[in-house]
Design an enzyme around this catalytic site. Structure first.
Site, short mmCIF file in Angstrom:
data_model
loop_
_atom_site.label_atom_id
_atom_site.label_comp_id
_atom_site.label_asym_id
_atom_site.label_seq_id
_atom_site.Cartn_x
_atom_site.Cartn_y
_atom_site.Cartn_z
N ASP A 335 0.87 -1.18 0.00
CA ASP A 335 0.00 0.00 0.00
C ASP A 335 0.90 1.22 0.00
O ASP A 335 2.13 1.11 0.02
CB ASP A 335 -0.97 -0.01 1.20
CG ASP A 335 -2.27 0.71 0.88
OD1 ASP A 335 -2.23 1.94 0.68
OD2 ASP A 335 -3.33 0.04 0.81
N HIS A 383 -11.94 -1.23 -9.50
CA HIS A 383 -13.19 -0.48 -9.75
C HIS A 383 -13.04 1.02 -9.44
O HIS A 383 -13.90 1.81 -9.77
CB HIS A 383 -14.36 -1.10 -8.98
CG HIS A 383 -14.49 -0.63 -7.56
ND1 HIS A 383 -15.71 -0.40 -6.95
CD2 HIS A 383 -13.55 -0.33 -6.62
CE1 HIS A 383 -15.52 0.00 -5.70
NE2 HIS A 383 -14.24 0.06 -5.48
C1 SAM Z 1 -10.77 0.97 -1.42
S1 SAM Z 1 -9.31 0.59 -0.56
C2 SAM Z 1 -9.21 -1.16 -0.69
C3 SAM Z 1 -8.40 -1.75 0.41
C4 SAM Z 1 -8.40 -3.26 0.50
N1 SAM Z 1 -7.88 -3.88 -0.69
C5 SAM Z 1 -9.79 -3.79 0.81
O1 SAM Z 1 -10.22 -4.75 0.20
O2 SAM Z 1 -10.47 -3.22 1.67
C6 SAM Z 1 -8.05 1.16 -1.65
C7 SAM Z 1 -6.66 0.96 -1.10
O3 SAM Z 1 -5.74 1.30 -2.13
C8 SAM Z 1 -4.69 2.05 -1.56
N2 SAM Z 1 -4.11 2.86 -2.64
C9 SAM Z 1 -4.64 3.95 -3.23
N3 SAM Z 1 -3.82 4.37 -4.20
C10 SAM Z 1 -2.77 3.54 -4.20
C11 SAM Z 1 -1.59 3.45 -4.99
N4 SAM Z 1 -1.36 4.33 -5.96
N5 SAM Z 1 -0.73 2.45 -4.74
C12 SAM Z 1 -0.97 1.55 -3.77
N6 SAM Z 1 -2.06 1.58 -2.98
C13 SAM Z 1 -2.94 2.57 -3.21
C14 SAM Z 1 -5.36 2.85 -0.48
O4 SAM Z 1 -4.44 3.33 0.47
C15 SAM Z 1 -6.34 1.82 0.09
O5 SAM Z 1 -5.75 1.05 1.10
#
Ligand code: SAM
Length: 545
Positions: A335, A383
């Site tokens: 992350d 998504h």
């Molecule tokens: C909607 S959450 C989903 C988290 C987890 N996979 C779940 O099922 O609940 C999106 C996640 O993507 C991470 N995120 C957003 N942009 C990112 C990036 N460019 N690279 C890595 N992680 C990212 C956020 O910090 C967050 O933890």
């Protein structure tokens, strides 16, 4: 009269089981409540919205039956009149009359009875938590915290209530009275306000407050600007040109997460709201983890001591669950740096679990650093992005992939219209449109997922989509087979126009910076973070596991 019928939503598809029902009713999430439409009827213990003469605790079942009988009688009267006059029966067929014919007063009364009684019966069948329908009155009531100012066990006069708010008496009364038409508050005598079960939820449930705030103050204004966004940028792919940016004056400046990153309260509200939506029934991690429930079987990878990478895995709650089940394989949770920094350490109290999970700061818009893993997993990630970004995320895996590596996307996968039960279809399609509104992103069909992989590389062989019974999320799978890659350079050039962000404002490099700035907000949107702060006993904190 065939088209004019009570919604099939009210038909139960399976009898309820006591424990499961109690669990569902205790679960404070909107998805959990909505799930009851898929699987259960509410039975005789469900309350009524309080009216002047009846309260929730008095004869709830008889109110349902009384309403149903009233509807039947009034419908029979209406139909008898229409037949006697040879009038066309109500219908939604394309050539049906758009208006009801003029009716004599006594028949018009029957028609009104049908409308009012079906609405009340519908509120009962939904339950108090789902009474939150009209946006403005509800948003204002939530914004001004009116529900918390009304005593639960007694009443308050409008004058007393007014003294506790900055609203003037006229607006206070009109907003409350509008909400009352949806079973939120009641007025047992003129100028005296009391709670109903629905307004009480609004007073006591912080997740509901967050949901209404996020809906009314973020999604609603953004929705009102989607047309403007589409007129200006019909391709609808940019993270900085969605309805959200048009609503809040940030077009070409920053993605939604960056805006929320500057406002921790707003970010927390979104995190809590999303957690309530996606943290409940139909979305549990167990649908992926538990093979007996139709989850994904990783035993072969476990037996070989393989590696599972959760890309955008937040604080690693999925990997903790998986490592608890599979005792041999290893896990990498990736992350953004700020999210990794805020993760609990250790991730699990069980060292056998914690020692096999590595937290790694990684931006998925850059090349995948964990080489040669067996599975790359994306849950609630793809998504969030329009096709150019989603393709970029998948393509960034390529340098790390070994032959046979699996890519699993755990998201909604939209079926053909009408193939879901009506409630699930509505929930999923609403989420799809909300993704458009906020992020120019989308839920996808199987064909769209297949196209995503195809656009990313010929080396991805699409395996298909599976979905556990009772779960709204699907597992979309592709396998890396590099011998399938033909003329990669030519293909990359050809697909450039279709798959790569077309303008500077859309370039992932731009977005990455903005998202880095907003890591706190993004992390707040994860189910377990939002639920960690929630009052519910179902909160999915790492401590709780
Ligand atoms: C909607 S959450 C989903 C988290 C987890 N996979 C779940 O099922 O609940 C999106 C996640 O993507 C991470 N995120 C957003 N942009 C990112 C990036 N460019 N690279 C890595 N992680 C990212 C956020 O910090 C967050 O933890």
């Amino acid at each position: 009269m065939s088209k004019f019928r009570l919604s099939s939503l009210f038909h139960s598809s399976s009898p309820s089981n006591g424990d499961a029902e109690a669990k569902k009713l205790n679960r404070r999430s909107f998805s959990a409540l909505s799930a009851s439409f898929r699987q259960k009827d509410y039975g005789e213990t469900n309350g009524t919205p309080a009216t002047k003469s009846e309260t929730v605790s008095e004869q709830p079942a008889s109110r349902m039956i009384a309403l149903a009988e009233k509807i039947t009688k009034a419908t029979e009267k209406l139909e008898a009149y229409m037949k006697s006059k040879n009038l066309p029966m109500p219908s939604y067929d394309v050539d049906a009359p758009a208006d009801f014919p003029a009716l004599p007063d006594h028949v018009q009364l029957s028609r009104q009875e049908i409308i009012h009684a079906t609405k009340e019966l519908s509120l009962l069948a939904h339950g108090p938590r789902e009474a939150f329908l009209d946006v403005l009155a509800l948003t204002a009531i939530n914004h001004y915290g009116l529900a918390k100012l009304v005593p639960v066990d007694s009443t308050i006069t409008l004058a007393e209530l007014e003294a506790k708010t900055s609203l003037d008496p006229i607006n206070l009364a009109r907003l409350l009275r509008m909400a009352m038409t949806n079973g939120i508050f009641r007025e047992p005598s003129p100028g005296v306000i009391a709670h109903t079960a629905a307004s009480r939820v609004l007073a006591e449930d912080e997740n509901m407050q967050a949901w209404i705030g996020f809906n009314g103050e973020d999604i609603f204004p953004a929705s009102a600007h989607v047309l403007q966004a589409l007129e200006a940028h019909p391709e609808a792919t940019s993270l900085t040109r969605a309805g959200f940016q048009f609503a809040f004056g940030t077009v070409d400046k920053e993605p939604m997460f960056a805006t929320f990153g500057k406002d921790p309260d707003r970010a927390r509200r979104m995190g809590r709201a999303m957690a309530s939506l996606t943290g409940g029934e139909g979305y549990e991690p167990s649908y992926f983890v538990d093979v007996a429930k139709g989850g994904y079987d990783l035993s072969d990878i476990d037996a070989a001591g393989g590696t599972f990478v959760d890309v955008g895995g937040s604080h690693g709650f999925m990997c903790v669950d998986l490592a608890t089940r599979y005792r041999n394989m290893k896990f990498v949770v990736q992350d953004l740096q700020k999210t990794v920094d805020s993760a609990p350490k250790p991730l699990s109290a069980d060292p056998q679990v914690a020692d096999r999970i590595t937290l790694l700061a990684h931006d998925f818009f850059t090349e995948q650093p964990t080489k040669g893993a067996d599975v790359y997993f994306f849950r609630w990630i793809i998504h969030n992005y329009s096709t150019p970004y989603a393709v970029r995320i998948l393509r960034n895996l390529v340098p790390a992939l070994k032959p046979g590596a699996r890519i699993l996307i755990n998201d909604h996968c939209l079926r053909e219209p009408g193939c879901e039960n009506p409630w699930d279809e509505r929930v999923m399609r609403r989420m799809d449109v909300v993704m458009l509104t906020l992020l120019n992103a989308q839920e996808r069909t199987e064909a769209e997922f297949r196209a995503l992989f195809a656009a990313a590389s010929d080396g991805f062989v699409f395996k298909g989509v599976t979905r556990a019974e009772g779960c709204r999320m699907s597992v979309v799978e592709a396998v890396w087979q590099p011998d399938q890659v033909v003329a990669t350079e030519t293909k990359t050039a050809e697909e450039g126009a279709a798959a790569a962000p077309a303008t500077e404002a859309e370039a992932p490099a731009d977005k990455t910076t903005a998202v880095e700035d907003a890591a706190t907000a993004a992390a707040a949107a994860t189910p377990e973070n939002g639920a960690a702060a929630a009052p519910s006993g179902e909160a999915k904190t790492e401590e709780a596991k």
